[in-house]
Design a protein around this motif. Structure first.
Motif, PDB file in Angstrom:
ATOM      1  N   GLY A 177     -17.687  19.314  22.213  1.00 50.10           N
ATOM      2  CA  GLY A 177     -17.426  20.622  21.627  1.00 50.10           C
ATOM      3  C   GLY A 177     -18.245  20.894  20.382  1.00 50.10           C
ATOM      4  O   GLY A 177     -18.960  20.047  19.853  1.00 50.10           O
ATOM      5  N   TYR A 178     -18.123  22.108  19.864  1.00 48.71           N
ATOM      6  CA  TYR A 178     -18.923  22.554  18.725  1.00 48.71           C
ATOM      7  C   TYR A 178     -18.707  21.704  17.482  1.00 48.71           C
ATOM      8  O   TYR A 178     -19.612  21.487  16.690  1.00 48.71           O
ATOM      9  CB  TYR A 178     -18.578  24.004  18.370  1.00 48.71           C
ATOM     10  CG  TYR A 178     -19.156  25.015  19.302  1.00 48.71           C
ATOM     11  CD1 TYR A 178     -20.507  25.344  19.266  1.00 48.71           C
ATOM     12  CD2 TYR A 178     -18.348  25.667  20.239  1.00 48.71           C
ATOM     13  CE1 TYR A 178     -21.043  26.293  20.121  1.00 48.71           C
ATOM     14  CE2 TYR A 178     -18.871  26.615  21.105  1.00 48.71           C
ATOM     15  CZ  TYR A 178     -20.220  26.924  21.043  1.00 48.71           C
ATOM     16  OH  TYR A 178     -20.729  27.846  21.905  1.00 48.71           O
ATOM     17  N   GLU A 179     -17.478  21.236  17.278  1.00 49.06           N
ATOM     18  CA  GLU A 179     -17.151  20.570  16.019  1.00 49.06           C
ATOM     19  C   GLU A 179     -17.624  19.128  15.965  1.00 49.06           C
ATOM     20  O   GLU A 179     -17.506  18.457  14.952  1.00 49.06           O
ATOM     21  CB  GLU A 179     -15.636  20.614  15.780  1.00 49.06           C
ATOM     22  CG  GLU A 179     -14.820  19.560  16.529  1.00 49.06           C
ATOM     23  CD  GLU A 179     -14.592  19.903  17.988  1.00 49.06           C
ATOM     24  OE1 GLU A 179     -13.952  19.097  18.699  1.00 49.06           O
ATOM     25  OE2 GLU A 179     -15.048  20.971  18.418  1.00 49.06           O
ATOM     26  N   TYR A 180     -18.187  18.633  17.080  1.00 48.49           N
ATOM     27  CA  TYR A 180     -18.566  17.216  17.131  1.00 48.49           C
ATOM     28  C   TYR A 180     -19.690  16.921  16.153  1.00 48.49           C
ATOM     29  O   TYR A 180     -20.669  17.659  16.068  1.00 48.49           O
ATOM     30  CB  TYR A 180     -18.996  16.842  18.557  1.00 48.49           C
ATOM     31  CG  TYR A 180     -19.298  15.372  18.690  1.00 48.49           C
ATOM     32  CD1 TYR A 180     -18.272  14.443  18.649  1.00 48.49           C
ATOM     33  CD2 TYR A 180     -20.603  14.921  18.828  1.00 48.49           C
ATOM     34  CE1 TYR A 180     -18.534  13.096  18.759  1.00 48.49           C
ATOM     35  CE2 TYR A 180     -20.868  13.580  18.937  1.00 48.49           C
ATOM     36  CZ  TYR A 180     -19.840  12.675  18.908  1.00 48.49           C
ATOM     37  OH  TYR A 180     -20.114  11.339  19.006  1.00 48.49           O
ATOM     38  N   ASP A 181     -19.552  15.818  15.405  1.00 48.00           N
ATOM     39  CA  ASP A 181     -20.549  15.493  14.388  1.00 48.00           C
ATOM     40  C   ASP A 181     -21.252  14.170  14.681  1.00 48.00           C
ATOM     41  O   ASP A 181     -21.764  13.513  13.774  1.00 48.00           O
ATOM     42  CB  ASP A 181     -19.909  15.447  12.998  1.00 48.00           C
ATOM     43  CG  ASP A 181     -18.780  14.424  12.907  1.00 48.00           C
ATOM     44  OD1 ASP A 181     -18.502  13.751  13.924  1.00 48.00           O
ATOM     45  OD2 ASP A 181     -18.176  14.318  11.830  1.00 48.00           O
ATOM     46  N   GLY A 182     -21.267  13.763  15.944  1.00 46.32           N
ATOM     47  CA  GLY A 182     -21.943  12.525  16.316  1.00 46.32           C
ATOM     48  C   GLY A 182     -23.448  12.703  16.421  1.00 46.32           C
ATOM     49  O   GLY A 182     -24.006  13.736  16.067  1.00 46.32           O
ATOM     50  N   ASP A 183     -24.138  11.686  16.931  1.00 51.11           N
ATOM     51  CA  ASP A 183     -25.578  11.769  17.075  1.00 51.11           C
ATOM     52  C   ASP A 183     -25.979  11.299  18.462  1.00 51.11           C
ATOM     53  O   ASP A 183     -25.141  10.998  19.312  1.00 51.11           O
ATOM     54  CB  ASP A 183     -26.290  10.953  15.985  1.00 51.11           C
ATOM     55  CG  ASP A 183     -25.910   9.479  16.007  1.00 51.11           C
ATOM     56  OD1 ASP A 183     -25.453   9.001  17.066  1.00 51.11           O
ATOM     57  OD2 ASP A 183     -26.072   8.811  14.976  1.00 51.11           O
TER      58      ASP A 183
END
Length: 233
Positions: A191-197
């Motif tokens: 989703g949009y809020e994901y902050d992974g790489d």
């Protein structure tokens, strides 16, 4: 039906804050302050989601995750320190579906939990209303997945996938022959809020390929772009 979330966190304040947020959203909440207590609760209760801290007394989060994955594909969100990216990758390798870094906003944790549970709810509704039509089944080169039941067979043999691994494989198979970028996968799965790489995506793909065995060659890496499922090759 009310969904049950198990919060496994040894810091009382953090556990209580998470519990309050989840209760306010209408979830039933179970609490565990250590790994052994968590495994006991999982054995004794039907749990729809687990929020699992890595640093725990008795048994750490990795050990708990490993034991859970021997018998269950219940979604797991792991809590890890921001500086410990290797911890995050190890969690994914052991079968975690998502992670939230500390310090974190309870609202962010709630959003991640709701996303996973709502995805499961949609699948349960599909299972109930499914007429076993072809749209519920994807097949290619000996791979067959049943979308409502989230099951995979490889040459007729059942293969266990975590929630996230199944989502990735289904998405790639649904887009057979089309290059899917890592950014598209992140948007679709997390989703949009994901902050992974990118390393997060790579780790899940590596785990998926290892379970597919010789069929792993059906998932092609497109250098510096993403992946493509080639079921017609």
């Amino acid at each position: 039906m009310q969904k049950t979330i198990l919060v496994v966190e040894d810091e009382d304040i953090l556990r209580e804050i998470s519990k309050d947020y989840l209760l306010n959203e209408g979830y039933q909440v179970l609490e565990a302050a250590d790994g052994k207590q968590a495994l006991t609760l999982i054995h004794d209760h039907d749990v729809d989601l687990i929020i699992l801290d890595i640093m725990l007394p008795e048994l750490d989060g990795w050990s708990v995750c490993r034991r859970i994955r021997k018998t269950s594909n219940v979604p797991i969100i792991m809590l890890t320190a921001r500086v410990d990216e290797d911890d995050t990758l190890l969690g994914f390798e052991l079968g975690a579906d998502d992670y939230v870094t500390k310090p974190y906003s309870p609202a962010v944790l709630l959003a991640r939990a709701k996303r996973l549970i709502e995805s499961r709810n949609r699948e349960e509704r599909q299972t109930i209303t499914s007429d076993s039509s072809n749209s519920d089944t994807l097949s290619a080169k000996g791979l067959q997945i049943q979308i409502p039941s989230r099951t995979l067979t490889v040459d007729g043999e059942s293969v266990y996938l975590t929630y996230t691994e199944f989502q990735i494989l289904a998405y790639l198979m649904q887009n057979n022959g089309i290059v899917i970028t890592r950014e598209q996968l992140i948007l679709k799965i997390w989703g949009y809020e994901y902050d992974g790489d990118d390393r997060t995506v790579n780790t899940h793909i590596r785990n998926l390929r290892s379970k597919l065995g010789e069929k792993s060659k059906l998932i092609t890496t497109i250098v510096r772009t993403g992946y493509k499922f080639e079921g017609n090759a």
